[in-house]
Structure formats: C-alpha cells, structure tokens
Design an enzyme around this catalytic site. Structure first.
Site, short mmCIF file in Angstrom:
data_model
loop_
_atom_site.label_atom_id
_atom_site.label_comp_id
_atom_site.label_asym_id
_atom_site.label_seq_id
_atom_site.Cartn_x
_atom_site.Cartn_y
_atom_site.Cartn_z
N TYR A 155 0.86 -1.19 0.00
CA TYR A 155 0.00 0.00 0.00
C TYR A 155 0.89 1.23 0.00
O TYR A 155 1.81 1.34 0.81
CB TYR A 155 -0.89 0.00 1.24
CG TYR A 155 -1.83 1.18 1.34
CD1 TYR A 155 -2.89 1.34 0.44
CD2 TYR A 155 -1.67 2.14 2.34
CE1 TYR A 155 -3.76 2.41 0.54
CE2 TYR A 155 -2.54 3.23 2.44
CZ TYR A 155 -3.58 3.36 1.53
OH TYR A 155 -4.44 4.43 1.64
N ASP A 250 9.27 2.91 0.07
CA ASP A 250 8.18 3.49 0.83
C ASP A 250 8.38 3.10 2.29
O ASP A 250 8.01 2.00 2.71
CB ASP A 250 6.83 2.99 0.30
CG ASP A 250 5.66 3.56 1.10
OD1 ASP A 250 5.91 4.25 2.10
OD2 ASP A 250 4.51 3.30 0.70
N LYS A 278 3.87 8.77 9.17
CA LYS A 278 3.72 8.10 10.48
C LYS A 278 4.73 8.61 11.53
O LYS A 278 4.55 9.70 12.04
CB LYS A 278 3.72 6.59 10.27
CG LYS A 278 2.53 6.24 9.35
CD LYS A 278 2.21 4.80 9.11
CE LYS A 278 0.88 4.74 8.35
NZ LYS A 278 0.84 3.88 7.20
C1 LIG Z 1 0.23 4.39 5.85
C2 LIG Z 1 1.00 4.17 4.63
C3 LIG Z 1 0.91 5.03 3.53
C4 LIG Z 1 -0.10 6.16 3.46
O1 LIG Z 1 0.11 7.11 4.45
P1 LIG Z 1 -1.13 8.08 4.85
O2 LIG Z 1 -0.51 9.03 5.82
O3 LIG Z 1 -2.16 7.19 5.43
O4 LIG Z 1 -1.59 8.75 3.61
C5 LIG Z 1 1.75 4.83 2.47
N1 LIG Z 1 2.64 3.83 2.48
C6 LIG Z 1 2.75 2.97 3.50
C7 LIG Z 1 3.78 1.89 3.47
C8 LIG Z 1 1.92 3.10 4.60
O5 LIG Z 1 2.01 2.22 5.60
#
Ligand SMILES: *Cc1c(COP(=O)(O)O)cnc(C)c1O
Length: 441
Positions: A155, A250, A278
C-alpha cells in the site's frame, strides 16, 4: 493508569460507542474517516476512543485497552510522550500556521538528512499518500518514463497509480482496486507478487527501458507483516541500477521504526528516493519524500516538477515530529534494543500459545511490528497471507478486544509496539491471547 488482568468479557460495554457510531453513519460515509477503522472485517462495530496514554487507549464507555495500533505507527514513544507534548505546547504559543518558512522546517530537514544517509534533500508534505504520489511524479519527470512497478498487497496511499492490487484497507475489504481510477492510470502500474524474483526479472526484461520507478515497502506492513528475502532485495537493486529505473523505498511505516534509519539501514540499501510518514509526525499529519540531490532539485521552485501544500511544514506538526525524532536519536541504542526485545517476547509468547492450543499460526515480526496469520503456509506474499483463516482472526480479534487488547482490526495490517509497552503489557497480552485461543479453537 494501567489495564488490569481482571477485566472480563462480562463487564465489556459499548453503549456509548454504539450511539456515536449511529450518529456518525448518518453524516460520515461508513461512520469513519478511514475504512479500516470501521472494524467491519472482524465483525464488530468501531470503538470510539476518548483518550490515550502511554501504551493504553480508553474508550467512551470507560473500557481500557493495551494499544497495538499506535495510530497505525506514529506512536513509537507511546501516547502523550512528555517531550512531544512539551514541544507542542511551546509551538502552540507561537502560532498554529504561518504559510511562510519557519525555523523548525529547516531543523527537520537537517535532522532527516543526518539520520538517513540516502537523503540529501527532502520536502515535507502532509501524509504518506502525498509523499508517495509526489515521489512517483518526480521519478517520471526525472526519467522521462511512465511505467511504475509495485508489488501485490503493498500500500502506497490512495493516489490513482497505487490502487492496483493494493494492500491495507483494500485487502481488508477484498477489493483489489477501486472504481474511479481511470484505466489510463492503472495501465501505467504493473503489480507483481512480493518476493518473486523470477516475475521481477521477467517484467524488467520486457519493459525495463520504460520503467520510471520500482516502489516497494521494504518490509510489508499492509498485507499483515511480510519480510523481504535477501535474493529479492538484491534483484531489486540490481535491476534498477541496470535499467535506470529509480528505486523508491516506501518507508512510511518502517522509517524511524524498525531502526532509526529505517529498513534501508537494516538491509544496507541506498534507494534513490524514500517516502516517510507516520513516525516522522509524532502523531500529527506529516509526510516527507527525499533522496538524491540531483533528483530532488527537479522539484519546484528549484526545478520544474510541481508539488505544493498550504499546510506543508506546519509548525505544530514539525514540533511534534522533531521532538519525537530527536528523542529517538538521543536514545537510539537503548530504544531500538528495548522495542526489539519486547517484540521478540510477544512473538515467542504468541507462538507458544498457538502451539499449545493446536492452532496453525504463522507469526511474523521485525522490531516494533508483528502479525499473526492463521495458516499452515509460510507467508511470503499477499497470496500466501490471504490463505489465512480470516473468520478465526475475527473471532480472536473480538476476544482480545473484550479482554482489553486493541489489536489492528484486520488480518491485512500489522500491529505496532511502542517504548511504553513493558513486560507487563506484553505478558498480559500473551495471557489473553492464550485464553482467547482456548475459547475459540
Ligand atoms: C500508511 C501508509 C501510507 C499512506 O500514508 P497516509 O498518511 O495514510 O496517507 C503509504 N505507504 C505505506 C507503506 C503506509 O504504511
């Protein structure tokens, strides 16, 4: 205040949460502002949280929980960490938003560049979604190519190009992509199984010269927790180098969590671009993307690739994030060692409980993140994660909740530990897991 082991399922009441959910459903789609929170896939209504402190959350009905969601990752120091609260109070006194540069943004960028060697320049945004979306635009501009390669069950936020076989809430709801994404956008995204070196080589052999970027979660958290194998990581770096495709890590979830320098420090890999979110915001809405200077210089106003944000670099968000990152850096060895120890303790305890109950379970963990899957198969990609007995997961989840453990409400998410979890919370969680498994098996 702490939770107590004497909590029973008989005293568990959710009347106030239920009433709030009813009101919410009338005015918010599904009653929640992000799908996974609905707890739909685990057969429960959402619990409305009133406050949180340390390793605990407290709901509107007065139930307390050991928290393993940690706001989905940011709360690595636990809720209401004194350093973060102090920094927020100081910043609040100076104003909440300027729309002009301020000192904390410079300090934040300097600190990120210092902690993560692959980052030479960095741009702050407001979410992980924004970070990934912007990194891909930049990669396309820099390479003059359009194709993106990603992995099934990863994701990268909800921008159009990523909603192709995506994990997290999409996996939870059993939808691999979303209506509303133009075919023209999804056609430019190739999604292949994680850890599948042969498929990866095949795609690069066919399309290598058209690939702008390979984006991945270096440790997957959004299909439940899945670790990369060594051969896979080697293939990724080699193929990107050979074809000129940019490697985007990511690290929205793993950054400053699995190690201070993230998964790239853990595996000794230097990606071209990295996305953060995060932990970097200390619980406030923050994201960032950064990397090689020659690439980052293409961003406006230095370069021609447009990306902007009214609240980007917001002083409150910078204050909270900086305070958290500085505390992590100052106590690096002790903190990451302790979180790894706690995660191992939980891993071993859950493993033993599953064996004792005779329930087939795969437990997967890295420091600060852990998942359990009810399956006999090794979990190495989305497909194997999806062989998990999600009905049983739902039952176990409800049992945990009613006994005071707030676990992520989906098989396809990972749990998060914080520095505020101690042996006491870990051992209570193991005891509860053990009891619940005995009841549901
Ligand atoms: C949470 C997450 C996102 C998206 O971040 P948001 O702040 O929810 O938009 C993208 N990549 C990874 C790996 C994530 O865990």
């Amino acid at each position: 205040m702490t939770g107590t082991a004497t909590k029973t399922q008989e005293t568990f009441k959710t009347d106030r949460s239920s009433r709030l959910f009813e009101r919410a459903r009338a005015v918010i789609p599904g009653g929640v502002n992000s799908p996974v929170r609905s707890c739909k896939s685990v057969g429960h209504d959402p619990i409305f949280i009133n406050r949180a402190d340390g390793a605990y959350m407290y709901d509107q009905d007065g139930n307390s929980y050991i928290d393993y969601v940690g706001s989905w990752g940011p709360m690595i120091l636990g809720h209401r960490h004194p350093r973060v609260l102090e920094a927020l109070e100081d910043a609040l006194a100076l104003g909440t938003s300027f729309g002009a540069p301020s000192r904390l943004e410079v300090e934040m960028a300097e600190l990120i560049c210092e902690i993560v060697p692959s980052i030479e320049m960095v741009r702050m945004v407001n979410s992980g979604t924004e970070a990934c979306m912007s990194a891909v635009r930049l990669a396309r501009a820099f390479t003059g190519r359009e194709l993106i390669v990603k992995f099934d069950g990863c994701y990268h936020g909800h921008a159009d190009s990523f909603l192709v076989k995506a994990g997290s809430g999409l996996a939870t709801l059993g939808i691999s992509s979303s209506p509303g994404v133009p075919e023209a956008a999804s056609k430019l995204t190739l999604s292949i199984p994680y850890n599948d070196v042969d498929k990866l080589r095949e795609v690069f052999a066919k399309k290598g010269s058209e690939i702008a970027a390979l984006i991945l979660e270096p440790i997957v958290g959004n299909s439940g927790l899945i670790k990369p194998n060594e051969e896979f990581l080697k293939a990724i770096t080699g193929l990107c180098r050979d074809t000129g495709a940019l490697l985007i890590f990511d690290e929205v979830m793993t950054g400053f969590r699995v190690a201070l320098g993230g998964a790239q420090e853990m595996y000794g890999i230097k990606p071209d671009l990295t996305c953060f979110g995060k932990v970097i915001g200390g619980g406030l809405p923050v994201g960032a993307y950064g990397g090689r200077k020659d690439i980052m210089e293409r961003i406006a106003p230095q370069g021609d690739v447009y990306q902007a944000g009214t609240l980007s670099g917001n002083p409150l968000a910078m204050a909270a994030g900086l305070a958290q990152l500085k505390f992590l850096r100052a106590n690096k060895d002790a903190i990451y060692k302790e979180i790894a120890r706690l995660t191992d303790r939980l891993h071993q305890g859950l493993d033993l409980a599953a064996q004792k109950a005779g329930v087939a379970a795969q437990i997967s963990s890295v420091p600060g993140m852990l998942s359990f899957f009810f399956t006999n198969n090794d979990v190495t990609d989305y497909e194997s994660a999806a062989t998990s007995d999600t009905k049983l997961f739902g039952k176990v989840w409800r049992g945990l909740l009613q006994s005071g453990v707030y676990w992520p409400p989906s098989q396809f998410e990972t749990s998060f530990l914080s520095l505020m979890h101690s042996n006491r919370e870990i051992d209570e969680t193991i005891t509860v897991f053990d009891q619940v498994l005995q009841e549901v098996k």
